[in-house]
Write a protein that holds these residues in place. Structure first.
Motif, mmCIF file in Angstrom:
data_model
loop_
_atom_site.group_PDB
_atom_site.id
_atom_site.type_symbol
_atom_site.label_atom_id
_atom_site.label_comp_id
_atom_site.label_asym_id
_atom_site.label_seq_id
_atom_site.Cartn_x
_atom_site.Cartn_y
_atom_site.Cartn_z
ATOM 1 N N GLU A 173 -40.660 36.364 8.677
ATOM 2 C CA GLU A 173 -40.672 37.876 8.836
ATOM 3 C C GLU A 173 -41.667 38.592 7.931
ATOM 4 O O GLU A 173 -41.586 38.147 6.865
ATOM 5 N N LEU A 174 -42.567 39.160 8.354
ATOM 6 C CA LEU A 174 -43.283 40.060 7.517
ATOM 7 C C LEU A 174 -42.996 41.484 7.366
ATOM 8 O O LEU A 174 -42.693 42.103 8.365
ATOM 9 N N LYS A 175 -42.640 41.675 6.063
ATOM 10 C CA LYS A 175 -42.073 42.825 5.742
ATOM 11 C C LYS A 175 -43.027 44.267 5.362
ATOM 12 O O LYS A 175 -44.204 43.914 5.486
ATOM 13 N N ASP A 176 -42.533 45.386 5.482
ATOM 14 C CA ASP A 176 -43.287 46.341 5.192
ATOM 15 C C ASP A 176 -44.141 46.355 3.830
ATOM 16 O O ASP A 176 -45.138 46.971 3.914
ATOM 17 N N ASP A 177 -43.528 45.818 2.965
ATOM 18 C CA ASP A 177 -44.143 45.562 1.386
ATOM 19 C C ASP A 177 -45.140 44.301 1.538
ATOM 20 O O ASP A 177 -45.657 44.012 0.516
ATOM 21 N N LEU A 178 -45.518 43.809 2.703
ATOM 22 C CA LEU A 178 -46.242 42.630 2.868
ATOM 23 C C LEU A 178 -45.675 41.349 2.383
ATOM 24 O O LEU A 178 -46.602 40.219 2.463
ATOM 25 N N GLY A 179 -44.575 41.251 2.018
ATOM 26 C CA GLY A 179 -43.693 40.236 1.559
ATOM 27 C C GLY A 179 -43.540 39.304 2.992
ATOM 28 O O GLY A 179 -43.278 39.993 3.976
ATOM 29 N N VAL A 180 -43.288 37.988 2.759
ATOM 30 C CA VAL A 180 -42.871 37.122 3.929
ATOM 31 C C VAL A 180 -41.824 36.343 3.643
ATOM 32 O O VAL A 180 -41.712 35.662 2.807
ATOM 33 N N ASP A 181 -40.696 36.495 4.535
ATOM 34 C CA ASP A 181 -39.685 35.526 4.449
ATOM 35 C C ASP A 181 -39.656 34.419 5.415
ATOM 36 O O ASP A 181 -40.137 34.615 6.476
ATOM 37 N N PHE A 182 -39.562 33.085 4.912
ATOM 38 C CA PHE A 182 -39.578 31.871 5.681
ATOM 39 C C PHE A 182 -38.134 31.442 5.904
ATOM 40 O O PHE A 182 -37.577 31.222 4.755
ATOM 41 N N ILE A 183 -37.790 31.161 7.250
ATOM 42 C CA ILE A 183 -36.556 30.243 7.402
ATOM 43 C C ILE A 183 -36.856 29.169 8.089
ATOM 44 O O ILE A 183 -37.497 29.211 9.349
ATOM 45 N N LEU A 184 -36.514 27.901 7.710
ATOM 46 C CA LEU A 184 -36.610 26.736 8.367
ATOM 47 C C LEU A 184 -35.687 26.768 9.810
ATOM 48 O O LEU A 184 -34.266 26.684 9.377
ATOM 49 N N LEU A 185 -36.070 26.587 10.920
ATOM 50 C CA LEU A 185 -35.293 26.476 11.957
ATOM 51 C C LEU A 185 -35.107 24.874 12.516
ATOM 52 O O LEU A 185 -33.790 24.884 12.709
ATOM 53 N N ASP A 186 -35.981 24.154 12.435
ATOM 54 C CA ASP A 186 -35.770 22.827 12.702
ATOM 55 C C ASP A 186 -36.736 22.048 12.019
ATOM 56 O O ASP A 186 -37.960 22.465 11.423
ATOM 57 N N HIS A 187 -36.600 20.585 12.095
ATOM 58 C CA HIS A 187 -37.634 19.834 11.131
ATOM 59 C C HIS A 187 -37.328 18.380 11.747
ATOM 60 O O HIS A 187 -36.408 18.142 12.376
ATOM 61 N N LEU A 188 -38.591 17.542 11.607
ATOM 62 C CA LEU A 188 -38.341 16.119 11.984
ATOM 63 C C LEU A 188 -39.441 15.362 11.066
ATOM 64 O O LEU A 188 -40.234 15.962 10.718
ATOM 65 N N LEU A 189 -38.832 14.022 10.779
ATOM 66 C CA LEU A 189 -39.721 13.218 9.961
ATOM 67 C C LEU A 189 -39.932 11.919 10.980
ATOM 68 O O LEU A 189 -38.999 11.580 11.448
ATOM 69 N N TYR A 190 -41.209 11.509 11.032
ATOM 70 C CA TYR A 190 -41.667 10.538 11.743
ATOM 71 C C TYR A 190 -41.357 9.396 10.762
ATOM 72 O O TYR A 190 -41.526 9.243 9.854
ATOM 73 N N TYR A 240 -53.088 35.899 6.785
ATOM 74 C CA TYR A 240 -52.398 36.343 5.990
ATOM 75 C C TYR A 240 -51.165 35.647 5.680
ATOM 76 O O TYR A 240 -50.764 35.238 4.733
ATOM 77 N N ILE A 241 -50.520 35.379 6.746
ATOM 78 C CA ILE A 241 -49.201 34.757 6.928
ATOM 79 C C ILE A 241 -49.527 33.040 6.669
ATOM 80 O O ILE A 241 -48.697 32.540 5.848
ATOM 81 N N ALA A 242 -50.468 32.494 7.043
ATOM 82 C CA ALA A 242 -50.906 30.983 6.703
ATOM 83 C C ALA A 242 -51.068 31.018 5.163
ATOM 84 O O ALA A 242 -50.615 30.101 4.725
ATOM 85 N N ASP A 243 -51.860 31.906 4.720
ATOM 86 C CA ASP A 243 -52.012 31.821 3.261
ATOM 87 C C ASP A 243 -50.742 32.087 2.385
ATOM 88 O O ASP A 243 -50.566 31.307 1.488
ATOM 89 N N LYS A 244 -49.787 32.917 2.899
ATOM 90 C CA LYS A 244 -48.531 33.038 2.254
ATOM 91 C C LYS A 244 -47.717 31.732 2.313
ATOM 92 O O LYS A 244 -47.014 31.360 1.540
ATOM 93 N N LEU A 245 -47.936 31.189 3.440
ATOM 94 C CA LEU A 245 -47.031 29.836 3.811
ATOM 95 C C LEU A 245 -47.530 28.729 2.728
ATOM 96 O O LEU A 245 -46.845 27.837 2.161
ATOM 97 N N LEU A 246 -48.975 28.607 2.511
ATOM 98 C CA LEU A 246 -49.634 27.861 1.874
ATOM 99 C C LEU A 246 -49.369 27.857 0.274
ATOM 100 O O LEU A 246 -49.409 27.138 -0.680
ATOM 101 N N GLU A 247 -49.014 29.186 -0.199
ATOM 102 C CA GLU A 247 -48.535 29.526 -1.337
ATOM 103 C C GLU A 247 -47.368 28.859 -1.736
ATOM 104 O O GLU A 247 -47.078 28.148 -2.862
ATOM 105 N N THR A 248 -46.593 28.154 -0.979
ATOM 106 C CA THR A 248 -45.362 27.641 -0.915
ATOM 107 C C THR A 248 -45.665 26.202 -1.342
ATOM 108 O O THR A 248 -44.892 25.533 -2.183
#
Length: 164
Positions: A143-160, A85-93
C-alpha cells in the motif's frame, strides 16, 4: 583486304554482343532468384518479429506500467514512475543486516535477499529471493500511502528445494 578486316570486326562485335546478351540474361535470372530468396527471408523475419511482439505484450499484461486503471490509483501522488518508486522501496528492505524481513526463511548459505521484482498492479508484487544457493518467491501486498510511505504485507511464499 579492307573488307575482310570489316568482316572479322563485325564477327568479333557480334560474338561480344551475343556474350553480353546471354550473360545479362543469366545475371537477371540469378538476381531475380536472390531477390525472391531475400523476400522470403524478410517475410520470415516479419513473422518472427510479430510473434516476439505478441510474446512481449503477453508478458507485459500483468505489469503496472501497462495497466491504466492501476496507474490512475497513483495520479494524486505526483510520482513520475510509481513502479520504479515501489521497487526501490522494496529493495531498501535488503539493506538491513541479515535476512530480508519479508522473507520468512533463514538463509542457509548467506542472507536471503530479494533479487527480482515484478509489480503486477496497484496492490500486488511478485518477487524472487535467494541466498546464493537456495531460492524462492514471494507474493506481497503493498500500500502506497499519501505520505509516500509503503507498507508491505507478505501474502504467500515458497522456497524451492535443491534438486540433485
Amino acid at each position: 583486304m579492307r573488307s575482310k578486316i570489316f568482316l572479322y570486326l563485325f564477327l568479333f562485335m557480334s560474338l561480344i554482343c551475343l556474350y553480353l546478351v546471354v550473360s545479362s540474361g543469366k545475371m537477371a535470372k540469378a538476381n531475380s532468384a536472390r531477390v525472391t530468396k531475400l523476400e522470403n527471408e524478410i517475410n520470415l523475419l516479419k513473422d518472427s518479429v510479430q510473434e516476439s511482439n505478441l510474446k512481449v505484450m503477453d508478458m507485459q499484461y500483468f505489469s503496472l506500467e501497462n495497466n491504466d486503471d492501476a496507474l490512475a490509483y497513483f495520479e494524486h501522488l505526483n510520482i513520475d514512475d510509481p513502479a520504479r518508486y515501489i521497487a526501490d522501496k522494496l529493495l531498501e528492505t535488503n539493506t538491513k543486516k541479515g535476512d530480508n524481513p519479508l522473507v520468512p526463511y533463514e538463509g542457509m548459505q548467506n542472507d536471503f535477499k530479494i533479487n527480482k521484482i515484478k509489480i503486477l498492479n496497484h496492490k500486488w508484487i511478485l518477487t524472487d529471493f535467494s541466498d546464493g544457493k537456495y531460492w524462492g518467491e514471494l507474493l506481497i501486498k503493498y500500500e502506497l500511502k499519501d505520505d509516500l510511505g509503503v507498507d508491505f504485507i507478505l501474502l504467500d511464499h515458497l522456497l524451492y528445494t535443491e534438486s540433485n
